[in-house]
Design an enzyme around this catalytic site. Sequence first.
Site, PDB file in Angstrom:
ATOM      1  N   HIS A   1     -26.397  35.101  -1.318  1.00 20.42           N
ATOM      2  CA  HIS A   1     -27.235  35.349   0.144  1.00 20.42           C
ATOM      3  C   HIS A   1     -26.528  35.437   0.797  1.00 20.42           C
ATOM      4  CE1 HIS A   1     -31.042  34.189   2.836  1.00 20.42           C
ATOM      5  NE2 HIS A   1     -30.254  34.337   3.675  1.00 20.42           N
ATOM      6  N   GLU A   2     -25.553  35.120   1.104  1.00 22.82           N
ATOM      7  CA  GLU A   2     -25.165  35.590   3.121  1.00 22.82           C
ATOM      8  C   GLU A   2     -24.390  36.394   2.316  1.00 22.82           C
ATOM      9  OE1 GLU A   2     -25.137  33.827   5.260  1.00 22.82           O
ATOM     10  OE2 GLU A   2     -26.592  31.517   4.192  1.00 22.82           O
TER      11      GLU A   2
ATOM     12  N   GLU B   1     -33.647  38.057   6.679  1.00 21.58           N
ATOM     13  CA  GLU B   1     -33.545  36.937   5.758  1.00 21.58           C
ATOM     14  C   GLU B   1     -34.262  37.213   4.600  1.00 21.58           C
ATOM     15  OE1 GLU B   1     -32.888  34.277   5.633  1.00 21.58           O
ATOM     16  OE2 GLU B   1     -31.234  35.259   7.458  1.00 21.58           O
TER      17      GLU B   1
ATOM     18  N   HIS C   1     -26.413  39.343   3.558  1.00 24.02           N
ATOM     19  CA  HIS C   1     -26.157  39.635   4.481  1.00 24.02           C
ATOM     20  C   HIS C   1     -25.224  40.465   4.981  1.00 24.02           C
ATOM     21  CE1 HIS C   1     -29.773  37.892   6.710  1.00 24.02           C
ATOM     22  NE2 HIS C   1     -29.132  36.670   6.176  1.00 24.02           N
TER      23      HIS C   1
END
Length: 315
Positions: free
Chosen positions: A130-131, A204, A134
């Site tokens: 997930h990071e 998100e 980003h």
Amino acid sequence: MNTLRTGMLMAAMTALLGVCGYLIGGQTIMLIALAFAGVSNIIAFWNADKIVLRMHNAREVNAQSAPGLYRTVADLARRADLPMPKVYIIDTDQPNAFATGRNPENAAVAATTGLMRLLSQEELAGVMAHELAHVKNRDTLTMTVTATIAGAISALANMAMFASLFGGSDNRNSPFGALGAILVMILGPMAAALVQMAISRTREYSADRMGGEICGNPLWLASALDKLQAGASRIDYAAAERNPATAHMFIVNPLHANKMDGLFTTHPKTENRIAALVEQAQEMGVGGRPRARTATGPSRASRIPVTKPRGPWSR
């Protein structure tokens, strides 16, 4: 579509800054406010990652000092076709993580010690994916810019307050006089927060989906989110409370000392994020049996018994 929406929201944030400046002091203050935001963004572009990491007392680690975390990030970065980011650990019991950096070549990811103790290797892979999503989407730069503009609007609101207190709000350069200053003082920060949070929520969902693709199993991230939300909601994180402007960077909201209405939260509802990840797993035809469990029972992510894919972080 998400990129277009984010661009429109950032344009709205910049326009809001200009409007606030105009209401306080007409065209002159509007131009000064926009120039201030431009200079602040240049400074933030080059130094925001260092500033944020210092705020949270993050320490850099390598393959020797944190082999499990470092190896997981390295494997995921290769899958995502990204340069290896710097890896940091934050010493706090609250389970959480964030990414920062102006571009993929200068990125960093940080995980708390609470997160590393709580999650399985598969769930850790989901969070780090997930990071890295980003980073790949360049969300870290987007959120830095919006945070800077929001800070400029807050500064203008403070100017409006002082102008009202000391009688400067009736300056002839202000088209609305005292009323303009009052509007900026009350509504400016509120509107900026709403736009900033809308951008954060949009990014998100996008990072969740891409993170599920990077790690190969969206349910790993769904299970992690279930655990992280439960942990973050009951464990204080002092550094985040002291620096609430960084809350939107974390995978789950680290703030809970002063609860606010859902309209002002920086993240989408965790149950909605989990539902989207479960749907993505069904589309991908993958699954597993994540071990997340909350006080109310197993997470929704644990209800899909599908064979999980192999990966270097799998057990």
